[in-house]
Motif scaffolding. Structure first.
Motif, PDB file in Angstrom:
ATOM      1  N   ASN A  76       0.915  -1.245  -0.051  1.00 51.78           N
ATOM      2  CA  ASN A  76       0.091   0.121   0.011  1.00 51.78           C
ATOM      3  C   ASN A  76       0.910   1.359  -0.063  1.00 51.78           C
ATOM      4  OD1 ASN A  76      -2.661  -1.386   0.950  1.00 51.78           O
ATOM      5  ND2 ASN A  76      -1.336  -2.259   2.105  1.00 51.78           N
ATOM      6  N   TRP A  77       0.187   2.466  -0.364  1.00 51.84           N
ATOM      7  CA  TRP A  77       1.014   3.568  -0.242  1.00 51.84           C
ATOM      8  C   TRP A  77      -0.145   4.535   0.922  1.00 51.84           C
ATOM      9  CZ3 TRP A  77      -1.463   4.036  -5.257  1.00 51.84           C
ATOM     10  CH2 TRP A  77      -2.121   5.292  -5.460  1.00 51.84           C
ATOM     11  N   VAL A  78       0.688   5.243   1.476  1.00 49.93           N
ATOM     12  CA  VAL A  78      -0.204   6.085   2.464  1.00 49.93           C
ATOM     13  C   VAL A  78       0.140   7.460   2.287  1.00 49.93           C
ATOM     14  CG1 VAL A  78      -0.375   6.598   5.051  1.00 49.93           C
ATOM     15  CG2 VAL A  78      -0.224   4.337   4.265  1.00 49.93           C
ATOM     16  N   GLY A  79      -0.558   8.497   2.005  1.00 46.27           N
ATOM     17  CA  GLY A  79      -0.549   9.724   1.667  1.00 46.27           C
ATOM     18  C   GLY A  79      -0.885  10.631   2.785  1.00 46.27           C
ATOM     19  N   ALA A  80      -0.051  11.491   3.292  1.00 49.15           N
ATOM     20  CA  ALA A  80      -0.183  12.304   4.614  1.00 49.15           C
ATOM     21  C   ALA A  80      -0.126  13.796   3.953  1.00 49.15           C
ATOM     22  CB  ALA A  80       0.590  11.940   5.475  1.00 49.15           C
ATOM     23  N   SER A  81      -0.958  14.658   4.650  1.00 53.89           N
ATOM     24  CA  SER A  81      -1.125  15.907   4.271  1.00 53.89           C
ATOM     25  C   SER A  81      -0.149  16.769   5.103  1.00 53.89           C
ATOM     26  CB  SER A  81      -2.517  16.519   4.572  1.00 53.89           C
ATOM     27  OG  SER A  81      -2.496  17.913   4.550  1.00 53.89           O
ATOM     28  N   VAL A  82       0.719  17.458   4.209  1.00 48.79           N
ATOM     29  CA  VAL A  82       1.567  18.438   5.030  1.00 48.79           C
ATOM     30  C   VAL A  82       1.160  19.697   4.793  1.00 48.79           C
ATOM     31  CG1 VAL A  82       4.109  19.212   4.928  1.00 48.79           C
ATOM     32  CG2 VAL A  82       3.593  16.757   4.273  1.00 48.79           C
ATOM     33  N   PRO A  83       0.257  20.300   5.662  1.00 46.14           N
ATOM     34  CA  PRO A  83      -0.277  21.708   5.642  1.00 46.14           C
ATOM     35  C   PRO A  83       0.816  22.830   5.052  1.00 46.14           C
ATOM     36  CG  PRO A  83      -0.885  20.718   7.545  1.00 46.14           C
ATOM     37  CD  PRO A  83       0.281  19.802   6.896  1.00 46.14           C
ATOM     38  N   ALA A  84       0.260  23.261   4.027  1.00 48.50           N
ATOM     39  CA  ALA A  84       1.136  24.459   3.367  1.00 48.50           C
ATOM     40  C   ALA A  84       2.668  23.944   2.867  1.00 48.50           C
ATOM     41  CB  ALA A  84       0.993  25.999   3.989  1.00 48.50           C
TER      42      ALA A  84
END
Length: 271
Positions: A76-84
């Protein structure tokens, strides 16, 4: 290489604020620029015209955040938000630990300033998602945070006319607390017309510029709307200029745009 050479030899390099490919194209025109590139590639070179690709269904921009199965079974790949797009040194060290513990030691960065952890086995997903770092860098962020992009801004860039990253994160947090968004909306902040934040391809673009408030010069933005990427891309239209960046002026404008154009509905506040 021909692109770089043409930019070096013909671009407005004497003006540090204009040493970008976009200004060369604006100066000579697109058709002339294509000829310049072809000549640099060698005598007789002809560049093929753009070909529009048709899809059975409209090809929309992919959202890479969340948990996704890879084509390789069991991974799997896990995409995480990096705000700005803002990270600190400690965050990078934690990213490295995560990918070495749960993945294959590699990560990928997206043009939306987010991070992907790849090749994570099924049996390690639950433990990985329980890591505290994902409270800060969310795997399932809100529909505004997941589409937020910002350039460096005046805090660290001499070209920027306004501060962007901190302001972008604060305003998105307030808007998400006040509105329900049925789908992601891409808000891009850029501190100056060089547009490192790509305001013109966003659903809503905010570009740093002059503004006045009570007769005094303040940080302000031009507001763009309607940019599109994916199939049939379009540049956004400028709808207003000289809007002060102060929250009491800008947040109501963004809120109204989200309600009128993107289906947002106010969240009822509990007394």
């Amino acid at each position: 290489m021909p692109l770089r050479t043409d930019c070096r030899d013909h671009g407005p390099r004497a003006d540090r604020a204009k040493t970008r490919l976009i200004w060369l194209i604006e100066q000579v025109g697109f058709e002339e620029f294509v000829k310049m590139v072809a000549e640099e590639m060698g005598s007789g070179t002809q560049l093929a015209p753009a070909v529009h690709v048709e899809y059975d269904t409209p090809w929309e921009r992919r959202d890479l955040l969340g948990v996704h199965s890879q084509k390789q079974p069991g991974l799997n790949w896990v995409g995480a938000s990096v705000p700005a797009g803002r990270v600190q040194a400690d965050d990078l060290e934690e990213f490295a630990r995560l990918t070495e513990t749960y993945g294959d030691g590699t990560v990928r960065l997206t043009c939306e300033e987010n991070i992907l952890f790849v090749n994570v086995p099924d049996e390690k997903l639950e433990a990985m998602l329980a890591e505290p770092i994902f409270q800060k860098f969310k795997v399932h962020p809100g529909n505004l945070e997941r589409g937020l992009v910002s350039c460096t801004g005046s805090q660290f860039c001499g070209f920027a006319l306004i501060e962007t990253k901190n302001r972008a994160m604060q305003m998105v947090a307030q808007l998400e607390a006040q509105l329900h968004l049925p789908k992601p909306v891409r808000i891009h902040w850029t501190g100056c017309p060089n547009s490192c934040g790509q305001a013109q391809v966003a659903d809503i673009g905010l570009m740093g510029g002059p503004a006045k408030l009570n007769g005094k010069a303040v940080e302000g933005v031009k507001i763009f709307m309607g940019g599109k990427i994916g199939e049939n891309p379009e540049l956004a239209n400028e709808i207003e200029a000289g809007v002060p960046c102060h929250e009491e002026y800008l947040i109501p404008k963004l809120k109204e745009m989200l309600i009128s154009n993107f289906g947002a509905t106010p969240i009822e506040q509990v007394a």
